[in-house]
Design an enzyme around this catalytic site. Structure first.
Site, PDB file in Angstrom:
ATOM      1  N   LYS A   1      -8.981  23.763  29.301  1.00 46.31           N
ATOM      2  CA  LYS A   1      -9.214  25.211  29.349  1.00 46.31           C
ATOM      3  C   LYS A   1     -10.633  25.500  29.842  1.00 46.31           C
ATOM      4  CE  LYS A   1      -5.782  26.027  25.766  1.00 46.31           C
ATOM      5  NZ  LYS A   1      -5.549  25.993  24.314  1.00 46.31           N
TER       6      LYS A   1
ATOM      7  N   GLY B   1       0.948  29.936  19.824  1.00 47.60           N
ATOM      8  CA  GLY B   1       2.131  30.446  19.128  1.00 47.60           C
ATOM      9  C   GLY B   1       3.114  31.103  20.078  1.00 47.60           C
TER      10      GLY B   1
ATOM     11  N   THR C   1       9.369  26.646  22.486  1.00 42.81           N
ATOM     12  CA  THR C   1       8.631  27.664  21.740  1.00 42.81           C
ATOM     13  C   THR C   1       8.306  28.865  22.625  1.00 42.81           C
ATOM     14  OG1 THR C   1       7.651  25.888  20.430  1.00 42.81           O
ATOM     15  CG2 THR C   1       6.554  28.032  20.327  1.00 42.81           C
TER      16      THR C   1
ATOM     17  N   GLU D   1      -2.425  33.003  33.165  1.00 42.27           N
ATOM     18  CA  GLU D   1      -3.180  33.597  32.054  1.00 42.27           C
ATOM     19  C   GLU D   1      -2.912  32.885  30.729  1.00 42.27           C
ATOM     20  OE1 GLU D   1      -5.372  36.721  32.055  1.00 42.27           O
ATOM     21  OE2 GLU D   1      -5.793  35.426  30.343  1.00 42.27           O
TER      22      GLU D   1
ATOM     23  N   VAL E   1      -4.894  29.627  29.101  1.00 40.22           N
ATOM     24  CA  VAL E   1      -6.193  29.640  28.399  1.00 40.22           C
ATOM     25  C   VAL E   1      -6.194  30.744  27.349  1.00 40.22           C
ATOM     26  CG1 VAL E   1      -8.691  29.881  28.647  1.00 40.22           C
ATOM     27  CG2 VAL E   1      -7.367  28.825  30.487  1.00 40.22           C
TER      28      VAL E   1
HETATM   29  P1  NDP Z   1       8.088  23.118  23.812  1.00 42.47           P
HETATM   30  O1  NDP Z   1       8.108  21.645  23.753  1.00 42.47           O
HETATM   31  O2  NDP Z   1       8.403  23.894  22.590  1.00 42.47           O
HETATM   32  O3  NDP Z   1       9.067  23.631  24.960  1.00 42.47           O
HETATM   33  C1  NDP Z   1       9.215  23.022  26.209  1.00 42.47           C
HETATM   34  C2  NDP Z   1      10.694  22.979  26.521  1.00 42.47           C
HETATM   35  O4  NDP Z   1      10.872  22.552  27.855  1.00 42.47           O
HETATM   36  C3  NDP Z   1      11.443  22.004  25.619  1.00 42.47           C
HETATM   37  O5  NDP Z   1      12.663  22.568  25.243  1.00 42.47           O
HETATM   38  C4  NDP Z   1      11.624  20.795  26.515  1.00 42.47           C
HETATM   39  O6  NDP Z   1      12.777  20.048  26.192  1.00 42.47           O
HETATM   40  C5  NDP Z   1      11.791  21.460  27.862  1.00 42.47           C
HETATM   41  N1  NDP Z   1      11.495  20.555  28.972  1.00 42.47           N
HETATM   42  C6  NDP Z   1      10.582  19.554  29.013  1.00 42.47           C
HETATM   43  N2  NDP Z   1      10.588  18.973  30.221  1.00 42.47           N
HETATM   44  C7  NDP Z   1      11.521  19.624  30.951  1.00 42.47           C
HETATM   45  C8  NDP Z   1      11.994  19.488  32.260  1.00 42.47           C
HETATM   46  N3  NDP Z   1      11.510  18.552  33.090  1.00 42.47           N
HETATM   47  N4  NDP Z   1      12.961  20.325  32.675  1.00 42.47           N
HETATM   48  C9  NDP Z   1      13.479  21.254  31.853  1.00 42.47           C
HETATM   49  N5  NDP Z   1      13.058  21.449  30.584  1.00 42.47           N
HETATM   50  C10 NDP Z   1      12.091  20.636  30.150  1.00 42.47           C
HETATM   51  O7  NDP Z   1       6.657  23.546  24.366  1.00 42.47           O
HETATM   52  P2  NDP Z   1       5.964  24.971  24.277  1.00 42.47           P
HETATM   53  O8  NDP Z   1       6.954  26.013  24.536  1.00 42.47           O
HETATM   54  O9  NDP Z   1       5.128  25.029  23.064  1.00 42.47           O
HETATM   55  O10 NDP Z   1       4.935  24.876  25.494  1.00 42.47           O
HETATM   56  C11 NDP Z   1       5.348  25.095  26.808  1.00 42.47           C
HETATM   57  C12 NDP Z   1       4.107  25.155  27.692  1.00 42.47           C
HETATM   58  O11 NDP Z   1       3.273  26.212  27.259  1.00 42.47           O
HETATM   59  C13 NDP Z   1       3.233  23.895  27.643  1.00 42.47           C
HETATM   60  O12 NDP Z   1       2.681  23.676  28.904  1.00 42.47           O
HETATM   61  C14 NDP Z   1       2.137  24.279  26.646  1.00 42.47           C
HETATM   62  O13 NDP Z   1       0.946  23.568  26.861  1.00 42.47           O
HETATM   63  C15 NDP Z   1       1.964  25.733  26.982  1.00 42.47           C
HETATM   64  N6  NDP Z   1       1.397  26.546  25.945  1.00 42.47           N
HETATM   65  C16 NDP Z   1       1.929  26.511  24.686  1.00 42.47           C
HETATM   66  C17 NDP Z   1       1.421  27.309  23.698  1.00 42.47           C
HETATM   67  C18 NDP Z   1       1.954  27.284  22.325  1.00 42.47           C
HETATM   68  O14 NDP Z   1       1.350  27.921  21.441  1.00 42.47           O
HETATM   69  N7  NDP Z   1       3.061  26.604  22.048  1.00 42.47           N
HETATM   70  C19 NDP Z   1       0.286  28.216  23.978  1.00 42.47           C
HETATM   71  C20 NDP Z   1      -0.196  28.193  25.337  1.00 42.47           C
HETATM   72  C21 NDP Z   1       0.356  27.374  26.271  1.00 42.47           C
HETATM   73  P3  NDP Z   1      12.655  18.782  25.183  1.00 42.47           P
HETATM   74  O15 NDP Z   1      12.097  19.334  23.921  1.00 42.47           O
HETATM   75  O16 NDP Z   1      14.048  18.296  25.093  1.00 42.47           O
HETATM   76  O17 NDP Z   1      11.706  17.837  25.856  1.00 42.47           O
HETATM   77  N1  HSE Z   2      -1.882  23.629  21.656  1.00 38.22           N
HETATM   78  C1  HSE Z   2      -2.610  24.751  22.117  1.00 38.22           C
HETATM   79  C2  HSE Z   2      -3.537  25.222  21.030  1.00 38.22           C
HETATM   80  C3  HSE Z   2      -1.682  25.840  22.514  1.00 38.22           C
HETATM   81  O1  HSE Z   2      -3.340  24.831  19.862  1.00 38.22           O
HETATM   82  O2  HSE Z   2      -4.468  25.970  21.314  1.00 38.22           O
HETATM   83  C4  HSE Z   2      -2.375  27.030  23.150  1.00 38.22           C
HETATM   84  O3  HSE Z   2      -2.916  26.673  24.387  1.00 38.22           O
END
Ligand code: NDP
Ligand code: HSE
Length: 413
Positions: A205, A302, A11, A129, A132
């Protein structure tokens, strides 16, 4: 040309890629040269999927070392969400003197001190950043305000998923499981949404915010946590009848050389500033002795909002505006969570005999509680002035199952 090594293409990772493409001209103008993604670390299954979609696979790799050892890479953006691997990627990058930007609050919260110390030793920026408040610029202003103020209070709606669920349950009467599923589809929820709804994501957070705000470690274990997963229509009906709403709030308050840090559902009047924070929005307030109250508000989760926060950190690094010094001080405050009291709401749905036992025991509280039986046979008790731990002890003694009760604080001042 400036190059980013992107770890994770889910995402947030795909959001980073998309904004970089959409805003390439503006970024090139501001930075004096174009910025692009040089390589993206993906899981093997994703490599195949991306190939099938016709994505430029020359950008993809399944080996972290291909990014770590690429001399062209200026910044590593870690958005895998992985705990052990995420930590390893960040440490290895900092060890090598490559600046790191991450959204991984699990890792930052668990290892903030050691990562910031390493960054300082290596004189290499480490920014987080996006960990949180999603899109909200909060950590950068907080790091500035701690230089100018003594911060005594920090409070906020820190989880987009939980706030989205509560909003849609309250405003549209929707079912908990259905709304949680929608939050997952929208990319708000963590890989394990238990972290969102049980308050652990907000706890991480709050730990990050409080550690910065109070200039010393407030560890994860120092934060009391309870969540919203057991909320039912009976709770919503009662809270609505009081012209109030319930929000999952994180609050850390310093008084003298003690502090409290709690994440819990709080029932707030409709007129409270947090009451109007709806859907996946977050809002955070900090109070400093010079600046007074500052309030921050915006999308808390998001794809694009989070990617935007990531890229603000990247811009600071590429402009040479990111500090590499350790932002944590060495204040030693003692935890006073046990001393907290307040008004507490308890709803229990179980057999009539157990309800009677709870009602009888609740009469032992110093301030006599209000209680009522709802139409669906639940017991609602509102404790006038109680210790939070005593309310939890009451349900603990009776060995109620987690899904059979809901506890919320009433008001927070
Ligand atoms: P997703 O699961 O959508 O994306 C993570 C991606 O990384 C997936 O494609 C996953 O693959 C891949 N992945 C997992 N482990 C590994 C690895 N060891 N090496 C390479 N690729 C890997 O998560 P998000 O993008 O939603 O979140 C990413 C980070 O951002 C998290 O730490 C989350 O807490 C943080 N975050 C997310 C927010 C949000 O709104 N979504 C907001 C704020 C922070 P696979 O799916 O195959 O496991
Ligand atoms: N899962 C978290 C939330 C993502 O819903 O707030 C943003 O940190």
């Amino acid at each position: 040309l400036k190059y980013i090594g992107l770890l994770g293409f889910g995402t947030v990772g795909s959001g980073v890629y998309e904004i970089l493409n959409n805003r390439s001209e503006e970024l090139a103008l501001a930075l004096g040269e174009p910025v692009a993604v040089k390589k993206i670390l993906v899981m093997p299954a994703d490599l195949e999927r991306k190939k099938a979609e016709g994505f430029d696979v020359s950008l993809l790799t399944t080996r972290f070392e291909d990014i770590l050892e690429d001399p062209d890479i200026d910044v590593i953006v870690e958005v895998t969400g992985a705990f052990e691997d995420g930590l390893r990627y960040m440490r290895s990058s900092l060890e090598k003197g490559i600046p790191v930007v991450t959204a991984n609050k699990s890792v930052v919260s668990a290892h903030m001190e050691s990562l910031l110390t390493l960054a300082k030793e290596k004189e290499t920026p480490f920014l987080y950043e996006a960990a949180v408040g999603g899109a909200i610029p909060i950590l950068k202003p907080l790091k500035e305000e701690i230089l100018l103020n003594r911060i005594d209070e920090i409070e906020g709606i820190l989880n987009g998923t939980a706030n989205y669920i509560l909003t849609r349950m309250f405003e549209e009467g929707l079912d908990y499981d259905k709304v949680l599923k929608k939050a997952q589809e929208l990319g708000y929820a963590e890989f394990d949404p238990t972290d969102d709804v049980e308050g652990f994501d907000s706890m991480r957070k709050l730990r990050i915010l409080a550690t910065l705000a109070f200039r010393g470690a407030v560890s994860e274990d120092d934060v009391i946590v309870s969540g919203i997963s057991s909320i039912t229509q009976a709770d919503i009906d009662y809270i609505k009848s009081e012209n109030a709403v319930v929000k999952l709030l994180g609050r850390a308050v310093r008084t003298g050389d003690t502090y409290t840090a709690v994440v819990e559902p709080i029932i707030v009047d409709r007129s409270d500033s947090f009451a109007s924070v709806s859907m996946a929005l977050n809002s955070i307030a900090i109070r400093g002795d010079h600046v007074g109250e500052l309030r921050f508000y915006g999308e808390g989760a998001g794809k694009l909002p989070t990617a935007d926060a990531i890229l603000r950190d990247v811009i600071d690094i590429l402009l040479g505006a990111a500090r590499w010094r350790n932002d944590i001080g060495d204040e030693k405050l003692s935890n006073a969570n046990d001393t907290q009291t307040g008004r507490y709401y308890l709803r229990v749905t179980t057999d009539a005999e157990t309800l009677e036992a709870i009602r009888a025991r609740s009469a032992d509280f110093a301030v006599a509680p209000y209680w009522e039986l709802t139409k669906d046979g639940s017991l609602i008790v509102v404790f006038g002035e109680a210790k939070r731990s005593d309310v939890y002890a009451l349900v603990g003694e009776i060995e109620l199952k987690r899904e059979d009760f809901f506890i919320a604080r009433v008001g927070y001042r």
